[in-house]
Structure formats: C-alpha cells, structure tokens
Design a protein around this motif. Structure first.
Motif, PDB file in Angstrom:
ATOM      1  N   ASN A   1      65.677  41.935 -16.372  1.00  0.00           N
ATOM      2  CA  ASN A   1      64.723  41.119 -15.618  1.00  0.00           C
ATOM      3  C   ASN A   1      65.047  39.641 -15.761  1.00  0.00           C
ATOM      4  OD1 ASN A   1      62.419  43.479 -16.728  1.00  0.00           O
ATOM      5  ND2 ASN A   1      62.873  43.222 -14.565  1.00  0.00           N
ATOM      6  N   TYR A   2      65.340  39.227 -16.994  1.00  0.00           N
ATOM      7  CA  TYR A   2      65.720  37.827 -17.217  1.00  0.00           C
ATOM      8  C   TYR A   2      66.953  37.484 -16.393  1.00  0.00           C
ATOM      9  CZ  TYR A   2      62.578  37.042 -21.186  1.00  0.00           C
ATOM     10  OH  TYR A   2      61.481  36.866 -21.980  1.00  0.00           O
ATOM     11  N   TYR A   3      67.952  38.369 -16.437  1.00  0.00           N
ATOM     12  CA  TYR A   3      69.185  38.111 -15.705  1.00  0.00           C
ATOM     13  C   TYR A   3      68.916  37.993 -14.204  1.00  0.00           C
ATOM     14  CZ  TYR A   3      73.677  38.487 -13.549  1.00  0.00           C
ATOM     15  OH  TYR A   3      74.764  38.235 -12.759  1.00  0.00           O
ATOM     16  N   LYS A   4      68.152  38.913 -13.682  1.00  0.00           N
ATOM     17  CA  LYS A   4      67.878  38.928 -12.240  1.00  0.00           C
ATOM     18  C   LYS A   4      67.214  37.625 -11.801  1.00  0.00           C
ATOM     19  CE  LYS A   4      65.569  41.632  -8.678  1.00  0.00           C
ATOM     20  NZ  LYS A   4      64.742  42.788  -8.385  1.00  0.00           N
ATOM     21  N   ILE A   5      66.227  37.178 -12.535  1.00  0.00           N
ATOM     22  CA  ILE A   5      65.507  35.954 -12.193  1.00  0.00           C
ATOM     23  C   ILE A   5      66.425  34.736 -12.288  1.00  0.00           C
ATOM     24  CG2 ILE A   5      63.655  34.390 -12.945  1.00  0.00           C
ATOM     25  CD1 ILE A   5      62.176  37.052 -13.853  1.00  0.00           C
ATOM     26  N   LEU A   6      67.150  34.634 -13.400  1.00  0.00           N
ATOM     27  CA  LEU A   6      68.040  33.481 -13.585  1.00  0.00           C
ATOM     28  C   LEU A   6      69.183  33.479 -12.576  1.00  0.00           C
ATOM     29  CD1 LEU A   6      68.164  33.372 -17.476  1.00  0.00           C
ATOM     30  CD2 LEU A   6      67.174  31.640 -15.971  1.00  0.00           C
ATOM     31  N   ASN A   7      69.726  34.651 -12.281  1.00  0.00           N
ATOM     32  CA  ASN A   7      70.815  34.731 -11.318  1.00  0.00           C
ATOM     33  C   ASN A   7      70.348  34.340  -9.917  1.00  0.00           C
ATOM     34  OD1 ASN A   7      73.621  35.385 -10.855  1.00  0.00           O
ATOM     35  ND2 ASN A   7      72.844  37.088  -9.638  1.00  0.00           N
ATOM     36  N   GLU A   8      69.151  34.748  -9.571  1.00  0.00           N
ATOM     37  CA  GLU A   8      68.597  34.374  -8.269  1.00  0.00           C
ATOM     38  C   GLU A   8      68.441  32.851  -8.170  1.00  0.00           C
ATOM     39  OE1 GLU A   8      64.515  35.177  -5.754  1.00  0.00           O
ATOM     40  OE2 GLU A   8      65.281  36.788  -7.028  1.00  0.00           O
ATOM     41  N   PHE A   9      67.952  32.255  -9.253  1.00  0.00           N
ATOM     42  CA  PHE A   9      67.810  30.803  -9.272  1.00  0.00           C
ATOM     43  C   PHE A   9      69.172  30.121  -9.194  1.00  0.00           C
ATOM     44  CE2 PHE A   9      67.616  26.776 -11.660  1.00  0.00           C
ATOM     45  CZ  PHE A   9      66.783  26.073 -10.802  1.00  0.00           C
ATOM     46  N   ALA A  10      70.151  30.626  -9.948  1.00  0.00           N
ATOM     47  CA  ALA A  10      71.492  30.042  -9.933  1.00  0.00           C
ATOM     48  C   ALA A  10      72.109  30.137  -8.538  1.00  0.00           C
ATOM     49  CB  ALA A  10      72.384  30.718 -10.959  1.00  0.00           C
ATOM     50  N   SER A  11      71.917  31.250  -7.867  1.00  0.00           N
ATOM     51  CA  SER A  11      72.448  31.415  -6.506  1.00  0.00           C
ATOM     52  C   SER A  11      71.821  30.403  -5.550  1.00  0.00           C
ATOM     53  CB  SER A  11      72.184  32.827  -5.995  1.00  0.00           C
ATOM     54  OG  SER A  11      72.879  33.765  -6.761  1.00  0.00           O
ATOM     55  N   GLU A  12      70.537  30.196  -5.699  1.00  0.00           N
ATOM     56  CA  GLU A  12      69.845  29.205  -4.872  1.00  0.00           C
ATOM     57  C   GLU A  12      70.372  27.806  -5.176  1.00  0.00           C
ATOM     58  OE1 GLU A  12      66.919  28.033  -2.023  1.00  0.00           O
ATOM     59  OE2 GLU A  12      67.547  30.040  -2.581  1.00  0.00           O
ATOM     60  N   LEU A  13      70.536  27.507  -6.455  1.00  0.00           N
ATOM     61  CA  LEU A  13      71.014  26.191  -6.871  1.00  0.00           C
ATOM     62  C   LEU A  13      72.425  25.915  -6.359  1.00  0.00           C
ATOM     63  CD1 LEU A  13      70.466  23.615  -8.521  1.00  0.00           C
ATOM     64  CD2 LEU A  13      71.300  24.850 -10.550  1.00  0.00           C
ATOM     65  N   MET A  14      73.258  26.936  -6.287  1.00  0.00           N
ATOM     66  CA  MET A  14      74.644  26.775  -5.803  1.00  0.00           C
ATOM     67  C   MET A  14      74.684  26.230  -4.381  1.00  0.00           C
ATOM     68  SD  MET A  14      76.729  30.006  -7.415  1.00  0.00           S
ATOM     69  CE  MET A  14      78.080  29.818  -6.279  1.00  0.00           C
ATOM     70  N   GLN A  15      73.679  26.527  -3.610  1.00  0.00           N
ATOM     71  CA  GLN A  15      73.638  26.045  -2.230  1.00  0.00           C
ATOM     72  C   GLN A  15      73.452  24.534  -2.167  1.00  0.00           C
ATOM     73  OE1 GLN A  15      70.784  28.245   0.103  1.00  0.00           O
ATOM     74  NE2 GLN A  15      71.387  30.169  -0.844  1.00  0.00           N
ATOM     75  N   TYR A  16      72.871  23.976  -3.230  1.00  0.00           N
ATOM     76  CA  TYR A  16      72.551  22.554  -3.227  1.00  0.00           C
ATOM     77  C   TYR A  16      73.434  21.726  -4.150  1.00  0.00           C
ATOM     78  CZ  TYR A  16      68.423  24.497  -1.034  1.00  0.00           C
ATOM     79  OH  TYR A  16      67.585  25.190  -0.205  1.00  0.00           O
ATOM     80  N   ASP A  17      73.796  22.303  -5.296  1.00  0.00           N
ATOM     81  CA  ASP A  17      74.550  21.535  -6.285  1.00  0.00           C
ATOM     82  C   ASP A  17      75.397  22.491  -7.116  1.00  0.00           C
ATOM     83  OD1 ASP A  17      75.498  19.918  -8.322  1.00  0.00           O
ATOM     84  OD2 ASP A  17      73.580  18.889  -8.628  1.00  0.00           O
ATOM     85  N   ILE A  18      76.651  22.671  -6.703  1.00  0.00           N
ATOM     86  CA  ILE A  18      77.519  23.655  -7.357  1.00  0.00           C
ATOM     87  C   ILE A  18      77.821  23.276  -8.808  1.00  0.00           C
ATOM     88  CG2 ILE A  18      79.754  22.705  -6.654  1.00  0.00           C
ATOM     89  CD1 ILE A  18      80.464  25.729  -6.035  1.00  0.00           C
ATOM     90  N   GLU A  19      77.928  21.993  -9.095  1.00  0.00           N
ATOM     91  CA  GLU A  19      78.197  21.560 -10.474  1.00  0.00           C
ATOM     92  C   GLU A  19      77.008  21.887 -11.379  1.00  0.00           C
ATOM     93  OE1 GLU A  19      81.159  20.617 -11.653  1.00  0.00           O
ATOM     94  OE2 GLU A  19      81.862  20.966  -9.616  1.00  0.00           O
ATOM     95  N   ALA A  20      75.814  21.654 -10.893  1.00  0.00           N
ATOM     96  CA  ALA A  20      74.617  21.987 -11.674  1.00  0.00           C
ATOM     97  C   ALA A  20      74.533  23.504 -11.890  1.00  0.00           C
ATOM     98  CB  ALA A  20      73.363  21.472 -10.989  1.00  0.00           C
ATOM     99  N   ALA A  21      74.922  24.276 -10.870  1.00  0.00           N
ATOM    100  CA  ALA A  21      74.905  25.736 -10.983  1.00  0.00           C
ATOM    101  C   ALA A  21      75.893  26.211 -12.046  1.00  0.00           C
ATOM    102  CB  ALA A  21      75.214  26.375  -9.635  1.00  0.00           C
ATOM    103  N   LYS A  22      77.049  25.566 -12.148  1.00  0.00           N
ATOM    104  CA  LYS A  22      78.033  25.929 -13.170  1.00  0.00           C
ATOM    105  C   LYS A  22      77.469  25.665 -14.559  1.00  0.00           C
ATOM    106  CE  LYS A  22      82.064  24.856 -10.355  1.00  0.00           C
ATOM    107  NZ  LYS A  22      83.189  23.941 -10.204  1.00  0.00           N
ATOM    108  N   ILE A  23      76.836  24.522 -14.719  1.00  0.00           N
ATOM    109  CA  ILE A  23      76.231  24.184 -16.011  1.00  0.00           C
ATOM    110  C   ILE A  23      75.134  25.188 -16.343  1.00  0.00           C
ATOM    111  CG2 ILE A  23      74.856  22.454 -17.234  1.00  0.00           C
ATOM    112  CD1 ILE A  23      76.439  20.317 -15.576  1.00  0.00           C
ATOM    113  N   LEU A  24      74.311  25.494 -15.350  1.00  0.00           N
ATOM    114  CA  LEU A  24      73.254  26.483 -15.556  1.00  0.00           C
ATOM    115  C   LEU A  24      73.850  27.827 -15.953  1.00  0.00           C
ATOM    116  CD1 LEU A  24      70.296  27.431 -15.379  1.00  0.00           C
ATOM    117  CD2 LEU A  24      70.755  28.018 -13.002  1.00  0.00           C
ATOM    118  N   GLY A  25      74.935  28.216 -15.286  1.00  0.00           N
ATOM    119  CA  GLY A  25      75.565  29.503 -15.583  1.00  0.00           C
ATOM    120  C   GLY A  25      75.981  29.615 -17.034  1.00  0.00           C
TER     121      GLY A  25
END
Length: 144
Positions: free
Chosen positions: A104-128
């Motif tokens: 569940n944690y993974y699913k929620i965080l991954n969904e957020f990371a995917s959304e973030l990638m659309q706006y800021d790929i560098e921030a998404a990498k850090i989040l990952g």
C-alpha cells in the motif's frame, strides 16, 4: 540514458517482463539493465507492487478453509496445533486489516512519483531515492 533507465524500471516493475526482455524493448545491454535493477532495487519494488494486504488475507482464508475441510473430511476435531494456527492467522488478518502494508505504501508513493515526473523529473528522481529508503525502513517496521 536517464529516460531509458526510468522506462526500463517502469517496464520491469509494472509487468512480468524479464530483464532480458526489457533490454530488448529499449535497446540497452542486458548487463546495463541488471546493474540498474540491482542499484535501484527493482525486484523489491516489483514485489511490493504485487504483494498486497488483500492477497495475503485471501491466502490466509484459503489456508483456514483447507484446515477446516481436512478436519471435516477426517471426521475429527481440530488439533490444538491447528486451533493455535487458526488463531494466529485470525490475529494476522486483524492486523493486516488495521495497518497499511508495504504494498500500500509503495502504491501510494509510486502514484505520487509518477504524477511528480510530469512536472519535475529531477524532483521525482530525488523522491524515488528517498522513497526506497523509506520503504526499506517501513518494511522492517512491519515485519512480525
């Protein structure tokens, strides 16, 4: 190469493709895919995506039904060990119903990371990176 790495990760984690198949799809050497997979813990991410509380609970119910059916087929009472195991599984089901699983944690965080990638790929990498550290810590906390 960064886009290929992200695409490869997505293909591997979100499917049943092998590393060799992913390498063929994005035209990257298998050794590169293997190195990325190890460094970014793709296997753990794939497992976290597939293992959910609902699947674990369904498996417990199947085991419980099998134990009860065996005793019924043999026309006998449950043994103390079987009763103890049923009690442990019921407690585990209660715990799973009341807590988020690592999936569940993974699913929620991954969904957020995917959304973030659309706006800021560098921030998404850090989040990952931080996401995997968090999931590793949380996984250890959730262990029985």
């Amino acid at each position: 190469m960064k886009k290929e790495r992200l695409l490869a990760a997505s293909l591997y984690i979100n499917s049943t493709l092998t590393q060799e198949e992913v390498a063929g799809i994005i035209n990257v050497p298998v050794k590169t895919i293997a190195r990325w997979a190890l460094a970014d813990k793709w296997k753990l991410q794939r497992i976290a995506r597939q293992v959910t509380a609902d699947k674990i609970i369904a498996n417990y119910y199947t085991i419980i039904a099998d134990i009860q059916a065996q005793a019924l087929d043999e026309n006998r009472q449950l043994t103390p060990m079987e009763v103890n195991n049923l009690h442990k599984m019921a407690a585990s089901i209660d715990k799973l119903n009341s807590k988020l699983s690592i999936g569940n944690y993974y699913k929620i965080l991954n969904e957020f990371a995917s959304e973030l990638m659309q706006y800021d790929i560098e921030a998404a990498k850090i989040l990952g990176k931080h996401m995997m550290e968090f999931l590793n810590r949380k996984g250890k906390q959730l262990e029985p």
